[in-house]
Motif scaffolding. Sequence first.
Motif, short mmCIF file in Angstrom:
data_model
loop_
_atom_site.label_atom_id
_atom_site.label_comp_id
_atom_site.label_asym_id
_atom_site.label_seq_id
_atom_site.Cartn_x
_atom_site.Cartn_y
_atom_site.Cartn_z
N PRO A 130 -57.14 22.60 56.51
CA PRO A 130 -56.47 21.89 57.61
C PRO A 130 -57.41 20.89 58.29
O PRO A 130 -58.50 21.25 58.73
N LEU A 131 -56.98 19.64 58.34
CA LEU A 131 -57.78 18.58 58.95
C LEU A 131 -57.06 17.92 60.11
O LEU A 131 -57.53 16.90 60.64
N ALA A 132 -55.93 18.47 60.53
CA ALA A 132 -55.17 17.87 61.63
C ALA A 132 -54.26 18.92 62.25
O ALA A 132 -54.07 20.02 61.70
N LYS A 133 -53.69 18.56 63.39
CA LYS A 133 -52.73 19.42 64.08
C LYS A 133 -51.47 18.62 64.37
O LYS A 133 -51.53 17.58 65.05
N TYR A 134 -50.36 19.10 63.86
CA TYR A 134 -49.06 18.45 64.05
C TYR A 134 -48.30 19.16 65.15
O TYR A 134 -48.05 20.36 65.07
N ARG A 135 -47.94 18.41 66.19
CA ARG A 135 -47.27 19.01 67.34
C ARG A 135 -45.76 19.03 67.12
O ARG A 135 -45.14 17.98 66.90
N VAL A 136 -45.17 20.21 67.15
CA VAL A 136 -43.73 20.37 66.97
C VAL A 136 -43.06 20.36 68.33
O VAL A 136 -43.33 21.22 69.18
N GLN A 137 -42.19 19.38 68.53
CA GLN A 137 -41.43 19.28 69.78
C GLN A 137 -39.95 19.43 69.46
O GLN A 137 -39.44 18.83 68.52
#
Length: 240
Positions: free
Chosen positions: A186-193
């Motif tokens: 994992p190289l990023a964080k995806y924000r779930v809205q």
Amino acid sequence: MPCYNAEKFIVEAIESVIAQSYANWELIVVNDASTDESQTYIDTYSKKDARISSLQNPTNLGVAHSRNIALHKAKGDYIAFLDSDDVWLPQKLELQLTLMQEEDIALCYSAYHTIDTNGEKRSTFHVPTQLNYADMLKTSYIGTLTTMYNAKILGKVYLSDMGHEDYVMKLAILKCIPYAKGINTPLAKYRVQENSLSSNKLKAALWQWHIYRKIEKLSFWKSCYYFVQYAYCGVRKYRS
């Protein structure tokens, strides 16, 4: 980085670019006629870091147009994407760029975490270390926030103004190359809205079918095959 009313998250997004271990980047933020204080935060960073520039749309044009405006201005050999509510981890650019240069790869991606609006981890999306066009038809393995492509090889690949426009862009790239390479770290964080476009599952399914039939021009039965794959992958997509 397209931005629309992202005052709650944009500082974290910009800071995650500044924190990259690879420092030779440019960040182009396109404010899509936000009505909140997003531009104030953008200006603060663009004034103190010459690598950050800001553009403002006079009216709300949408994410595809905003990305294209930034793409048109971009000067780098490599293109990467980050939305104003998502986050890159510090070695994201360095690790992807190293892989692309060492193996002469035109398109690279990575695994990523999903987080909620408070930044708490929800799950991790793992990726295959290599995929091709047929693989990508099954599901969007490549998160846009981890996408990086070589514009010297591919040219600048612009987005269409339609549902799943980023997915269509990746399919277009994969039709031009044998395969893409992924980093299953994992190289990023995806924000779930909950109010995000992608959170509407029925609409997303209709967009997917439209892409198979009208954009990729697959036969009815081939479209059915890939749609079943898409639905199956959607059920088992995330693993913690």
